[in-house]
Scaffold this motif. Structure first.
Motif, PDB file in Angstrom:
ATOM      1  N   SER A 132      35.361  69.466 -22.115  1.00 48.31           N
ATOM      2  CA  SER A 132      35.485  69.555 -20.666  1.00 48.31           C
ATOM      3  C   SER A 132      34.324  70.337 -20.074  1.00 48.31           C
ATOM      4  O   SER A 132      33.492  70.903 -20.773  1.00 48.31           O
ATOM      5  CB  SER A 132      36.821  70.212 -20.284  1.00 48.31           C
ATOM      6  OG  SER A 132      36.794  71.587 -20.586  1.00 48.31           O
ATOM      7  N   VAL A 133      34.318  70.408 -18.745  1.00 47.73           N
ATOM      8  CA  VAL A 133      33.179  70.969 -18.044  1.00 47.73           C
ATOM      9  C   VAL A 133      33.040  72.481 -18.255  1.00 47.73           C
ATOM     10  O   VAL A 133      31.932  73.006 -18.274  1.00 47.73           O
ATOM     11  CB  VAL A 133      33.280  70.618 -16.537  1.00 47.73           C
ATOM     12  CG1 VAL A 133      34.426  71.364 -15.880  1.00 47.73           C
ATOM     13  CG2 VAL A 133      31.988  70.892 -15.811  1.00 47.73           C
ATOM     14  N   ILE A 134      34.150  73.190 -18.456  1.00 45.15           N
ATOM     15  CA  ILE A 134      34.093  74.649 -18.564  1.00 45.15           C
ATOM     16  C   ILE A 134      33.304  75.093 -19.806  1.00 45.15           C
ATOM     17  O   ILE A 134      32.361  75.881 -19.689  1.00 45.15           O
ATOM     18  CB  ILE A 134      35.510  75.266 -18.561  1.00 45.15           C
ATOM     19  CG1 ILE A 134      36.261  74.875 -17.291  1.00 45.15           C
ATOM     20  CG2 ILE A 134      35.436  76.776 -18.711  1.00 45.15           C
ATOM     21  CD1 ILE A 134      35.646  75.393 -16.018  1.00 45.15           C
ATOM     22  N   PRO A 135      33.667  74.631 -21.016  1.00 48.89           N
ATOM     23  CA  PRO A 135      32.870  75.041 -22.183  1.00 48.89           C
ATOM     24  C   PRO A 135      31.405  74.624 -22.064  1.00 48.89           C
ATOM     25  O   PRO A 135      30.506  75.359 -22.515  1.00 48.89           O
ATOM     26  CB  PRO A 135      33.559  74.322 -23.349  1.00 48.89           C
ATOM     27  CG  PRO A 135      34.935  74.032 -22.878  1.00 48.89           C
ATOM     28  CD  PRO A 135      34.805  73.795 -21.412  1.00 48.89           C
TER      29      PRO A 135
ATOM     30  N   ARG B 128      30.545  79.967  -9.379  1.00 48.91           N
ATOM     31  CA  ARG B 128      31.393  81.108  -9.733  1.00 48.91           C
ATOM     32  C   ARG B 128      31.198  81.516 -11.186  1.00 48.91           C
ATOM     33  O   ARG B 128      31.174  82.706 -11.515  1.00 48.91           O
ATOM     34  CB  ARG B 128      32.855  80.778  -9.479  1.00 48.91           C
ATOM     35  CG  ARG B 128      33.198  80.764  -7.993  1.00 48.91           C
ATOM     36  CD  ARG B 128      34.679  80.691  -7.775  1.00 48.91           C
ATOM     37  NE  ARG B 128      34.995  80.857  -6.367  1.00 48.91           N
ATOM     38  CZ  ARG B 128      36.219  80.931  -5.894  1.00 48.91           C
ATOM     39  NH1 ARG B 128      37.235  80.870  -6.719  1.00 48.91           N
ATOM     40  NH2 ARG B 128      36.445  81.089  -4.609  1.00 48.91           N
ATOM     41  N   MET B 129      31.078  80.541 -12.049  1.00 51.97           N
ATOM     42  CA  MET B 129      30.877  80.862 -13.459  1.00 51.97           C
ATOM     43  C   MET B 129      29.549  81.573 -13.673  1.00 51.97           C
ATOM     44  O   MET B 129      29.452  82.497 -14.482  1.00 51.97           O
ATOM     45  CB  MET B 129      30.965  79.593 -14.306  1.00 51.97           C
ATOM     46  CG  MET B 129      32.369  79.021 -14.401  1.00 51.97           C
ATOM     47  SD  MET B 129      32.478  77.595 -15.506  1.00 51.97           S
ATOM     48  CE  MET B 129      32.143  78.370 -17.093  1.00 51.97           C
ATOM     49  N   ILE B 130      28.542  81.159 -12.956  1.00 53.67           N
ATOM     50  CA  ILE B 130      27.241  81.838 -13.054  1.00 53.67           C
ATOM     51  C   ILE B 130      27.360  83.271 -12.547  1.00 53.67           C
ATOM     52  O   ILE B 130      26.878  84.218 -13.182  1.00 53.67           O
ATOM     53  CB  ILE B 130      26.158  81.063 -12.264  1.00 53.67           C
ATOM     54  CG1 ILE B 130      25.891  79.700 -12.920  1.00 53.67           C
ATOM     55  CG2 ILE B 130      24.863  81.873 -12.179  1.00 53.67           C
ATOM     56  CD1 ILE B 130      25.047  78.765 -12.070  1.00 53.67           C
ATOM     57  N   SER B 131      28.055  83.454 -11.421  1.00 52.11           N
ATOM     58  CA  SER B 131      28.227  84.801 -10.862  1.00 52.11           C
ATOM     59  C   SER B 131      29.038  85.682 -11.803  1.00 52.11           C
ATOM     60  O   SER B 131      28.708  86.851 -12.019  1.00 52.11           O
ATOM     61  CB  SER B 131      28.924  84.725  -9.498  1.00 52.11           C
ATOM     62  OG  SER B 131      28.136  84.034  -8.567  1.00 52.11           O
ATOM     63  N   LEU B 132      30.099  85.134 -12.395  1.00 50.16           N
ATOM     64  CA  LEU B 132      30.927  85.907 -13.312  1.00 50.16           C
ATOM     65  C   LEU B 132      30.146  86.338 -14.547  1.00 50.16           C
ATOM     66  O   LEU B 132      30.428  87.378 -15.137  1.00 50.16           O
ATOM     67  CB  LEU B 132      32.147  85.093 -13.744  1.00 50.16           C
ATOM     68  CG  LEU B 132      33.271  84.943 -12.719  1.00 50.16           C
ATOM     69  CD1 LEU B 132      34.310  83.947 -13.202  1.00 50.16           C
ATOM     70  CD2 LEU B 132      33.925  86.286 -12.437  1.00 50.16           C
TER      71      LEU B 132
END
Length: 634
Positions: free
Chosen positions: A469-472, A534-538
C-alpha cells in the motif's frame, strides 16, 4: 574479591556501607539536636551519659530495622516515594521501640534513658534528614545530567495521569535521553500549575514561542491526547512549526517497570487517522467462532493475518490457514508458535485456484467458518495480467464457494473492495464478478432450503499499512530522501486501519444471514497528496519533495463504496450498512462465469476483458488500453 569490590565499592552507585554510615551519622545528629532543643543548647548535654547511652542503643535498634526494611538498598539518585515511605516506617518502628524502652527501663532497672519527648523530636529530625538527603542527591544528579548535550528537550502533551506517568518514566529510565521542560494542556484549570517542577502551558498560539524560547522541538503525545491530535487543525499547527511528535503506548500496555526507551516512538500516520474508534459486539463474534474449525485463505496477507490474530483470541477449535506465499506463511507459523502455542493450527501452502488441492483440504478439515481473503489486489499488475485475475480471483472464489456448500460450512465471508463499485480496472471488475457469483449462489440456496451455507460479502477501501500500500511506500521514499511519488494532485482514497477493518469483517460475518453485501463507514476520504505532506512533516525532514507521476493503468481519482443505483440499509452497527444491489440468476451467472474462465486460458487479454464487460456492463476502463473496447460499444 572482585565481587566484593563491584558490590560495595562501585563508583557507579554509592556503596551500601557508605549509605549505612551516613544514616548512622544522621541518627547521632538527630539525637544531639533533639537534646539541644530540649535543654536550650546547654553545654552539659555533651557530658550526659544518658544521652550517649540513648544514642548508642538507638543506633543499634535502628540498624536492625534498617536491615529489615532495606532502607539502604536503593540507589539514592533513583529514590522514589516508595523509598521515602520505607524510611518512614523503619524509623517509626525504631523510635517507637526506643520510646517504650525509655519508659520501661527506669521501672525495671537502674538504667536511665532520654525522655520520651527527646525521642519524639529525634524521630522527626531523623526522618527529615534521611528523606532530604535522598531528595538532594536525586536533584543534584538530575541537575548534573541536565547539562548533558545529548539530552533532547521535550514537552509532554497531556498533563493528567497518562502524561504525568510518562514524565515519571522519563526521569527514571530515560533521563539521559530526554529533559522535561514543560507540559501542554487543553484544560484551563491546569494552566500555569507546576507538575514535577515544570510548568503547564496552554495549547494556544503562544505555545510555539514558548517552545522556541526553551529550545524544544520535540513533543511526546500522551495516549489520552491522541484523539485531540487527530483534529486536522491541531495536528497541522504542530507540523507547520516543524515539531517532531513522539508517542507512548496506552497505560494498559506498560510493563511493571513503566516505560522503556524503545516504547517512545515517532507517531505514525495510522495513529492520526481521523476516525472514531470502532467497537464490535465481542460476545456475539465469540459465540460464532469459539470451538469452530475456521479456515482463512490469504492467511499470510495483511488482512488474512490480522483476521487470524483476532480469531485466535476467540478460542477456535482449529485454524486452517491457507496461502500460496511460502515465506510469509512460514512467518505466520512462527508467530503462532510464539503467541498461541496451544492453538491447534494448520499452515497450508496451496493455490485456491487448484480445485483438486482445495477439495482435499476441505475433505480433511471440513471448515465450519471460512474467511476468504485470498486475491490478487494490485490494480496495475492485474491490468497487465488479466488471465491471472480471472483464474485466481474469480475461479478461486468459485471453487471455495462450491466446496463450502458441498462440505456444509456454516458461513463463508468474502473480502471484497470498493474498487468493485463501478469498476474501472480489471482487478475491481474481477472482485465484482466474485460478489455476483457468491450472492447469486446464496439466493439459490435460500430458495432450495435445507442446509444453507450463509455467504457474506464485505466491501471496504484501502487499509493503512497493508502490503504494497501507499503508506509503506511513502515511508521508504522519505527514508531515502525522496522524492515521494503521487500519481495525481487530486486523487483521493478512503482509509481504514487493518485491525479495525478486520474487526468489522468479524462483526459483519456474525450478523449476516446470507446473500448480504456489507459496506463499512470509511470516514472521510483522504487526499493522497495531503497524506504525503503529513508523512513528510512527521518524519521531521524538510528536504523531501513530492513528484506527480500521472494516473496508473485502470486507476481513477476517487473510489466509491456503492454503485449510484444502489441503496443502503442500516444494521444495528452504525459503521456497517447493507448494500441493496442488482441480483443475478445463479444458473445464468454460472454459465457466463464458466465461459469467462474458459476464455481466460486463451490469454488473449482483449478477449478476456470483453467477456468481463459483457458480464459487468458498468465496467468502464480508464487510463487503459481496454478503453478501446468501450469505444467500440458506443
Amino acid at each position: 574479591m572482585k565481587k566484593f569490590v563491584r558490590r560495595y565499592l562501585s563508583v557507579n552507585v554509592l556503596p551500601i556501607w557508605m549509605i549505612l554510615a551516613m544514616d548512622v551519622v544522621m541518627i547521632g545528629l538527630s539525637l544531639l539536636l533533639a537534646y539541644a532543643l530540649r535543654y536550650d543548647f546547654s553545654s552539659r548535654v555533651l557530658d550526659s551519659a544518658t544521652m550517649w547511652r540513648t544514642m548508642g542503643l538507638t543506633m543499634v535498634v535502628s540498624l536492625v530495622f534498617f536491615k529489615m526494611f532495606r532502607t539502604y538498598s536503593s540507589v539514592l539518585r533513583l529514590s522514589s516515594f516508595v523509598d521515602i515511605a520505607r524510611i518512614f516506617v523503619a524509623l517509626f518502628v525504631s523510635y517507637t521501640a526506643m520510646a517504650l524502652a525509655c519508659m520501661v527501663a527506669p521501672l525495671v532497672t537502674d538504667i536511665r534513658l532520654a525522655p520520651v519527648n527527646v525521642i519524639l523530636m529525634a524521630f522527626i529530625i531523623n526522618f527529615a534528614l534521611m528523606a532530604s538527603s535522598r531528595v538532594i542527591v536525586k536533584m543534584m544528579f538530575e541537575t548534573i545530567k541536565a547539562g548533558g548535550s545529548s539530552q533532547t528537550n521535550i514537552f509532554i502533551y497531556g498533563a493528567k495521569e497518562a502524561g504525568v506517568n510518562i514524565a515519571k518514566s522519563l526521569r527514571v529510565s530515560m533521563r539521559e535521553r530526554y529533559r522535561l521542560r514543560g507540559f501542554i494542556a487543553d484544560e484551563p484549570d491546569l494552566y500555569d500549575k507546576l507538575i514535577m517542577g515544570v510548568r503547564v502551558f496552554p495549547n494556544d498560539e503562544n505555545l510555539f514561542d514558548i517552545l522556541a524560547q526553551k529550545g524544544v522541538k520535540t513533543i511526546i503525545v500522551s495516549p489520552a491526547k491522541r484523539n485531540e491530535l487527530k483534529k486536522e487543525e491541531n495536528l497541522d499547527r504542530f507540523l507547520k512549526h516543524n515539531i517532531k511528535l513522539l508517542t507512548a503506548p496506552p497505560l494498559s500496555e506498560w510493563n511493571q517497570r513503566g516505560l522503556e526507551s524503545g516504547d517512545i516512538k515517532e507517531i505514525q500516520i495510522e495513529d492520526l487517522l481521523q476516525r472514531d474508534p470502532i467497537q464490535i459486539d465481542i460476545r456475539k463474534v465469540a459465540s460464532h467462532l469459539e470451538g469452530k474449525r475456521v479456515m482463512i485463505t490469504g492467511a499470510a496477507g495483511s488482512i488474512g493475518s490480522e483476521i487470524m490474530r483476532q480469531v485466535a483470541t476467540f478460542n477456535p477449535y482449529k485454524l486452517i490457514l491457507v496461502d500460496q506465499a511460502e515465506t510469509p506463511l512460514h512467518d505466520i507459523r512462527l508467530e503462532l508458535m510464539d503467541k498461541w502455542r496451544n492453538l491447534d493450527a494448520e499452515t497450508i501452502v496451496a493455490d485456491i485456484a487448484n480445485q483438486t488441492r482445495m477439495e482435499a483440504i476441505f475433505e480433511e478439515f471440513r471448515p465450519q467458518y471460512i474467511f476468504h481473503a485470498a486475491a490478487y489486489k494490485h490494480v496495475p499488475m492485474m491490468e497487465d495480467n488479466v488471465s491471472e485475475s480471472i483464474q485466481t480471483n474469480v475461479a478461486g472464489t468459485r471453487i471455495l464457494a462450491d466446496l463450502a456448500v458441498k462440505y456444509k460450512a456454516e458461513k463463508f465471508v468474502m473480502i471484497s473492495t470498493d474498487k468493485a463499485v463501478n469498476p474501472t480496472n480489471v482487478m475491481g471488475c474481477s472482485k465484482r464478478i466474485c460478489e455476483i457469483y457468491v450472492q447469486s449462489l446464496a439466493k439459490k440456496l435460500q430458495k432450495e432450503g435445507g442446509h444453507v451455507t450463509q455467504f457474506i460479502t464485505t466491501r471496504f477501501g484501502n487499509v493503512l499499512g497493508s502490503n504494497g500500500s501507499v503508506i509503506p511506500r511513502f515511508k521508504e521514499q522519505i527514508r531515502r530522501g525522496g522524492p515521494v511519488t503521487v500519481t495525481h494532485p487530486d486523487i483521493i482514497r478512503y482509509f481504514m486501519t487493518i485491525p479495525e477493518a478486520c474487526r468489522l469483517v468479524l462483526e459483519a460475518g456474525s450478523m449476516g444471514n446470507g446473500g448480504e453485501i456489507y459496506i463499512f463507514d470509511m470516514g472521510k476520504p483522504v487526499k493522497i497528496v495531503d497524506l504525503a505532506k503529513r508523512m513528510i512533516s512527521l518524519s521531521g525532514r524538510t528536504d523531501v519533495k513530492i513528484e506527480f507521476t500521472g494516473l496508473r493503468h485502470g486507476e481513477k481519482l476517487y473510489e466509491e463504496l456503492l454503485n449510484v443505483k444502489e441503496l443502503t440499509k442500516p444494521t444495528y452497527h452504525e459503521k456497517i450498512m447493507i448494500a441493496t444491489v442488482r441480483e443475478y440468476d445463479y444458473d445464468e451467472v454460472k454459465d457466463r462465469i464458466q465461459h469467462l474462465i474458459d476464455v481466460s486460458y486463451s490469454y488473449d487479454q482483449m478477449k478476456i476483458v470483453a467477456a468481463m464487460k459483457d458480464l459487468v456492463p458498468e465496467f468502464i476502463s480508464k487510463n487503459s488500453c481496454f478503453e478501446a473496447l468501450d469505444k467500440k460499444e458506443e
